[in-house]
Design a protein around this motif. Sequence first.
Motif, PDB file in Angstrom:
ATOM      1  N   ILE A   1       1.081  -1.175   0.028  1.00 18.99           N
ATOM      2  CA  ILE A   1       0.132   0.044   0.074  1.00 18.99           C
ATOM      3  C   ILE A   1       1.144   1.189   0.001  1.00 18.99           C
ATOM      4  O   ILE A   1       1.572   1.420   0.870  1.00 18.99           O
ATOM      5  CB  ILE A   1      -0.677   0.027   1.174  1.00 18.99           C
ATOM      6  N   GLY A   2       1.167   1.797  -1.135  1.00 20.48           N
ATOM      7  CA  GLY A   2       1.949   2.829  -1.334  1.00 20.48           C
ATOM      8  C   GLY A   2       1.546   4.318  -0.621  1.00 20.48           C
ATOM      9  O   GLY A   2       0.350   4.503  -0.153  1.00 20.48           O
ATOM     10  N   ASN A   3       2.443   5.136  -0.511  1.00 21.71           N
ATOM     11  CA  ASN A   3       2.422   6.491   0.103  1.00 21.71           C
ATOM     12  C   ASN A   3       1.131   7.199  -0.522  1.00 21.71           C
ATOM     13  O   ASN A   3       0.665   8.127   0.135  1.00 21.71           O
ATOM     14  CB  ASN A   3       3.621   7.365   0.149  1.00 21.71           C
TER      15      ASN A   3
ATOM     16  N   GLY B   1      -9.385 -17.081   5.530  1.00 18.28           N
ATOM     17  CA  GLY B   1      -8.368 -18.064   5.281  1.00 18.28           C
ATOM     18  C   GLY B   1      -7.132 -17.328   4.685  1.00 18.28           C
ATOM     19  O   GLY B   1      -6.268 -18.235   4.181  1.00 18.28           O
ATOM     20  N   VAL B   2      -7.213 -16.014   4.341  1.00 18.59           N
ATOM     21  CA  VAL B   2      -6.179 -15.382   3.697  1.00 18.59           C
ATOM     22  C   VAL B   2      -5.092 -15.093   4.653  1.00 18.59           C
ATOM     23  O   VAL B   2      -5.293 -14.284   5.652  1.00 18.59           O
ATOM     24  CB  VAL B   2      -6.647 -14.398   3.110  1.00 18.59           C
ATOM     25  N   ASP B   3      -3.838 -15.571   4.277  1.00 18.46           N
ATOM     26  CA  ASP B   3      -2.652 -15.332   5.245  1.00 18.46           C
ATOM     27  C   ASP B   3      -2.014 -14.193   4.977  1.00 18.46           C
ATOM     28  O   ASP B   3      -1.154 -13.930   3.834  1.00 18.46           O
ATOM     29  CB  ASP B   3      -1.923 -16.602   5.383  1.00 18.46           C
ATOM     30  N   LEU B   4      -2.062 -13.108   5.801  1.00 20.47           N
ATOM     31  CA  LEU B   4      -1.430 -11.918   5.256  1.00 20.47           C
ATOM     32  C   LEU B   4      -0.046 -11.584   6.040  1.00 20.47           C
ATOM     33  O   LEU B   4       0.690 -10.742   5.745  1.00 20.47           O
ATOM     34  CB  LEU B   4      -2.200 -10.622   5.950  1.00 20.47           C
ATOM     35  N   ALA B   5       0.469 -12.448   7.006  1.00 21.49           N
ATOM     36  CA  ALA B   5       1.562 -12.299   7.689  1.00 21.49           C
ATOM     37  C   ALA B   5       2.645 -12.117   6.954  1.00 21.49           C
ATOM     38  O   ALA B   5       3.124 -13.260   5.892  1.00 21.49           O
ATOM     39  CB  ALA B   5       1.831 -13.251   8.707  1.00 21.49           C
ATOM     40  N   GLY B   6       3.444 -10.961   6.893  1.00 24.19           N
ATOM     41  CA  GLY B   6       4.470 -10.931   6.183  1.00 24.19           C
ATOM     42  C   GLY B   6       4.725 -10.629   4.816  1.00 24.19           C
ATOM     43  O   GLY B   6       5.534 -10.275   4.190  1.00 24.19           O
TER      44      GLY B   6
ATOM     45  N   GLY C   1      -3.646   2.895  19.392  1.00 22.70           N
ATOM     46  CA  GLY C   1      -4.019   1.643  19.525  1.00 22.70           C
ATOM     47  C   GLY C   1      -4.176   0.804  18.337  1.00 22.70           C
ATOM     48  O   GLY C   1      -3.626  -0.173  18.069  1.00 22.70           O
ATOM     49  N   TYR C   2      -4.624   1.652  17.302  1.00 18.02           N
ATOM     50  CA  TYR C   2      -4.673   1.020  15.875  1.00 18.02           C
ATOM     51  C   TYR C   2      -3.467   0.695  15.437  1.00 18.02           C
ATOM     52  O   TYR C   2      -2.941  -0.302  14.675  1.00 18.02           O
ATOM     53  CB  TYR C   2      -5.464   1.983  14.942  1.00 18.02           C
ATOM     54  N   ALA C   3      -2.456   1.729  15.820  1.00 18.99           N
ATOM     55  CA  ALA C   3      -1.190   1.853  15.138  1.00 18.99           C
ATOM     56  C   ALA C   3      -0.368   0.600  15.620  1.00 18.99           C
ATOM     57  O   ALA C   3       0.230   0.005  15.040  1.00 18.99           O
ATOM     58  CB  ALA C   3      -0.158   3.250  15.654  1.00 18.99           C
ATOM     59  N   GLU C   4      -0.622   0.294  17.205  1.00 18.59           N
ATOM     60  CA  GLU C   4       0.003  -0.967  17.435  1.00 18.59           C
ATOM     61  C   GLU C   4      -0.273  -2.221  16.793  1.00 18.59           C
ATOM     62  O   GLU C   4       0.388  -3.098  16.566  1.00 18.59           O
ATOM     63  CB  GLU C   4      -0.400  -1.136  19.015  1.00 18.59           C
ATOM     64  N   GLN C   5      -1.751  -2.233  16.236  1.00 15.08           N
ATOM     65  CA  GLN C   5      -2.163  -3.369  15.684  1.00 15.08           C
ATOM     66  C   GLN C   5      -1.510  -3.603  14.128  1.00 15.08           C
ATOM     67  O   GLN C   5      -1.338  -4.467  13.479  1.00 15.08           O
ATOM     68  CB  GLN C   5      -3.481  -3.257  15.487  1.00 15.08           C
ATOM     69  N   LEU C   6      -1.132  -2.100  13.537  1.00 11.36           N
ATOM     70  CA  LEU C   6      -0.722  -2.135  12.192  1.00 11.36           C
ATOM     71  C   LEU C   6       0.849  -2.380  12.077  1.00 11.36           C
ATOM     72  O   LEU C   6       1.356  -2.273  10.975  1.00 11.36           O
ATOM     73  CB  LEU C   6      -1.228  -0.951  11.499  1.00 11.36           C
TER      74      LEU C   6
ATOM     75  N   PRO D   1       3.234  -4.349  12.626  1.00  9.52           N
ATOM     76  CA  PRO D   1       3.959  -5.442  11.686  1.00  9.52           C
ATOM     77  C   PRO D   1       4.074  -5.136  10.340  1.00  9.52           C
ATOM     78  O   PRO D   1       4.708  -5.631   9.451  1.00  9.52           O
ATOM     79  CB  PRO D   1       3.222  -6.668  12.099  1.00  9.52           C
ATOM     80  N   PHE D   2       3.149  -4.242   9.731  1.00  7.87           N
ATOM     81  CA  PHE D   2       2.872  -4.081   8.261  1.00  7.87           C
ATOM     82  C   PHE D   2       3.508  -2.772   7.860  1.00  7.87           C
ATOM     83  O   PHE D   2       3.720  -2.672   6.582  1.00  7.87           O
ATOM     84  CB  PHE D   2       1.393  -3.965   7.819  1.00  7.87           C
TER      85      PHE D   2
END
Length: 429
Positions: A68-70, A90-95, A195-200, A202-203
């Motif tokens: 997701i670009g700037n 069932g979609v794996d988004l990790a990494g 709070g949202y920032a913590e969840q986001l 890793p991405f």
Amino acid sequence: MASTCVVGLQWGDEAKGKIVDLLCDEHDVVVRYQGGANAGHTVVAEGVTYKLSLVPTGILRKHVDCLIGNGVVIHPPALLKEVQTLSSQGVDLAGRLHISDRSHVILPYHLEEERLTEESSSSADHIGTTRRGIGPCYRDKVGRVHGIRVGDLYHPEFFRERLARAVDYKNRLLSAMLDSYTPIDASAVATEYLGYAEQLRPFVRDTTSWIHDAQAQGKRLLFEGAQGSLLDVDHGSYPYVTSSNSSSAGITPGTGMPTRHIDRWIGVVKAYTTRVGGGPFPTELDNEIGERIRRIGREYGTVTGRPRRCGWFDAVAARYSSRISGSTEIALMLLDVLSGLPEIRVAVAYEDSSGNCVESMPGHLADLERCHPIFETLPGWSEDITSCRTWASLPENAKQYVRFIAKQMQIPVSIVSVGPDREATLRVE
Ligand code: GDP
Ligand code: IMO
Ligand code: MG
């Protein structure tokens, strides 16, 4: 084969999501460069329907990284909800999901600011937006004084202080102008967004470096346009447009990547035209045929559920946007929806208010509104084409229609789609 651009050439909803999904076989990274949760891309894969909004369509394919670009504007609760829905499917988004730290953030006052104009007593203020806060967020980005970027969320003191100033300004403005406005509590919003920032976390990363490294490693990139070229803020039917460069012109500012690496430019069009929201639409069918197209094509907005306005294919508009977006080939979608019509019309030129023939799209709203389409009529076909999988198996009149569109667009049609499923697609020979 290196990198590809997929962009809509009409007013959005051309079935870009389906084409991007299909082309994932040949790409390693899918990149969104503009727009936000105003986009709604429906993809049907192996019998399952997925709805993508902020997350690039490539997420449905395990081998694909998604960026997701700037240039994208992000409403964190909308993004987190989408991530959650995809995970539950069932979609794996990790990494695999990479969000730019330079993307701008949609805040609660953006939604209120949009309400101010969309619910104004003056209909001249109504654009018919998706009400996702897109325009007000881009306005703050360009205005600089109040813009807040994803990266700011990881500098809590800076963020709290900047948000407090923005909220103070917006509260004063909106209280004066909006009945029933409840002033926003900056501190509560800051806590919510941190709070949202913590969840986001890793991405989030520097996607500009990431994409350049990926390109240097030989990864094949696919740039996924949202909306359509006729909704581009500079080149579309202004002011009835979205607030970003939704033609391919948005790629470089929205990613930091020069387009010289792209060697395939696919323009996506429906076999007819649709539009959601206000604005001129020269080939609109306000009659039974329009209703039939809406019914058979299930033309209701993915994001808002609004009925889409339907009309004949407008070659004047599509030729114009194909030039803007630099398309070198066409993906012609939803051809099956036209089956059963005795004849099909295509606007090949416009007649302006002085009776002159116009072959290019007028830039001013008032001029476009006064144009009448000049149609050519082609014979329809009665066969159901949804199970056609080869060019040879299409009825002769359907082939004739495809060839006619290619001639009008002055570029080849390479892909034809005859149903929502991945498989309901054929290559033109
Ligand atoms: P996007 O925003 O450009 O990705 O397009 P949308 O997903 O908003 O709208 C396209 C709609 O058409 C979706 O519901 C797709 O599932 C559906 N669709 C895609 N290709 C075809 C096709 O060839 N025929 C039919 N009948 N539906 C299609
Ligand atoms: P996808 O990616 C169709 C339209 C809205 C409105 C105008 C401005 O699914 O093709 P906005 O909320 O962006 O400020 O609204 O743009 N619009 C779309 N129409 N498809 C879309 O996205 C759209 N995104 C915005 O209906 O007319
Ligand atoms: Mg859509």
